[in-house]
Design an enzyme around this catalytic site. Sequence first.
Site, PDB file in Angstrom:
ATOM      1  CB  CYS A 100      -0.975  -0.044   1.162  1.00  0.00           C
ATOM      2  SG  CYS A 100      -2.401   0.992   0.899  1.00  0.00           S
ATOM      3  NE  ARG A 137      -8.882   5.094   3.663  1.00  0.00           N
ATOM      4  CZ  ARG A 137      -7.648   5.531   3.444  1.00  0.00           C
ATOM      5  NH1 ARG A 137      -7.443   6.793   3.090  1.00  0.00           N
ATOM      6  NH2 ARG A 137      -6.610   4.731   3.581  1.00  0.00           N
ATOM      7  CG  HIS A 212      -3.265  -3.511   4.245  1.00  0.00           C
ATOM      8  ND1 HIS A 212      -2.017  -2.982   4.440  1.00  0.00           N
ATOM      9  CD2 HIS A 212      -4.002  -2.500   3.717  1.00  0.00           C
ATOM     10  CE1 HIS A 212      -2.016  -1.716   4.065  1.00  0.00           C
ATOM     11  NE2 HIS A 212      -3.192  -1.399   3.610  1.00  0.00           N
TER      12      HIS A 212
HETATM   13  N1  GLN Z   1      -1.870   6.718   2.594  1.00  0.00           N
HETATM   14  C1  GLN Z   1      -2.087   5.882   1.507  1.00  0.00           C
HETATM   15  C2  GLN Z   1      -3.486   5.888   0.937  1.00  0.00           C
HETATM   16  O1  GLN Z   1      -4.463   6.149   1.633  1.00  0.00           O
HETATM   17  C3  GLN Z   1      -1.691   4.495   1.905  1.00  0.00           C
HETATM   18  C4  GLN Z   1      -2.666   3.800   2.789  1.00  0.00           C
HETATM   19  C5  GLN Z   1      -2.180   2.473   3.231  1.00  0.00           C
HETATM   20  O2  GLN Z   1      -0.969   2.252   3.307  1.00  0.00           O
HETATM   21  N2  GLN Z   1      -3.087   1.590   3.540  1.00  0.00           N
HETATM   22  O3  GLN Z   1      -3.617   5.643  -0.233  1.00  0.00           O
END
Ligand code: GLN
EC number: 6.3.5.13
Length: 270
Positions: A100, A137, A212
């Site tokens: 990520c 998101r 993840h």
């Molecule tokens: N900050 C980044 C995003 O929101 C990475 C998030 C994450 O590592 N899960 O895209």
Amino acid sequence: MASQQLQLNIGWLYPKLMSTYGDRGNAICIQQRALWRGYNVEIIPIDTEATIADIEGVDVIVGGGAQDRQQEIVMRDLKGSKASALKAKLDSGTPGVFTCGSPQLLGHYYEPALGQKIEGLGLLDLVSKHPGIEANRCIGNVVFEIVASKLAEDLRKTLGEVPLIIGFENHGGRTYLGKVEALGKVVKGYGNNGEDGTEGAFYNNAIATYSHGPLLPKNPFLADWLIKTALSEKYQTEIELTPLDDTLAMQARTAMFKRLGVNNSERMAS
Ligand code: GLN
């Protein structure tokens, strides 16, 4: 080669700053699976205190997710000689798993929702952009097929098939690949951007992913691929790993595939 002699050094990118999303599970998974096989294992933090020699001495690299603010701090520290050392490692075939926020840093740049563009290492030909604070998101379980040719080939050789990958994504940024090979093709979830069906990227022996979970305990064969690749690269000889009992992990996978309505046996990458 007797297993007691084998030493696996796991480099962990900024454990304090880049552990927001549980990706420490990847470092623990590699460590434990290596210990179960009788190898010596050391976890070496690649952080603000790390030296170039520390980076040069690692055999496999783990990088987790982080919030935008932490990514900015990491990138400021990583620039220069540390970035070059990391680049040299990945270029020379040291395997790694970058999740990520980490792949966002390995690309050309990441544009956060707020604040300035964060320049990346430019190691992976990809860019990442956050569409803004109003945008959704990308959150949820993700399932994908591995399309990265070397990885798929290696897994088929060891396992006789290329299993689906299961994980959990949670990112605001959207990643767009340039010439770098995709890691996978999305079966369920968003993947890199929710538009083009790609998930992650694969470069030399580096796995970059939005998944993840953490990724490795959910897909233990990937942990073994990393260990085998790391040791084979280090000792310049093909290292065979003793099989471990993964019954519980496999049962957990079956339960998740069922819950998500994915027919695992029919979904092997060809
Ligand atoms: N900050 C980044 C995003 O929101 C990475 C998030 C994450 O590592 N899960 O895209």
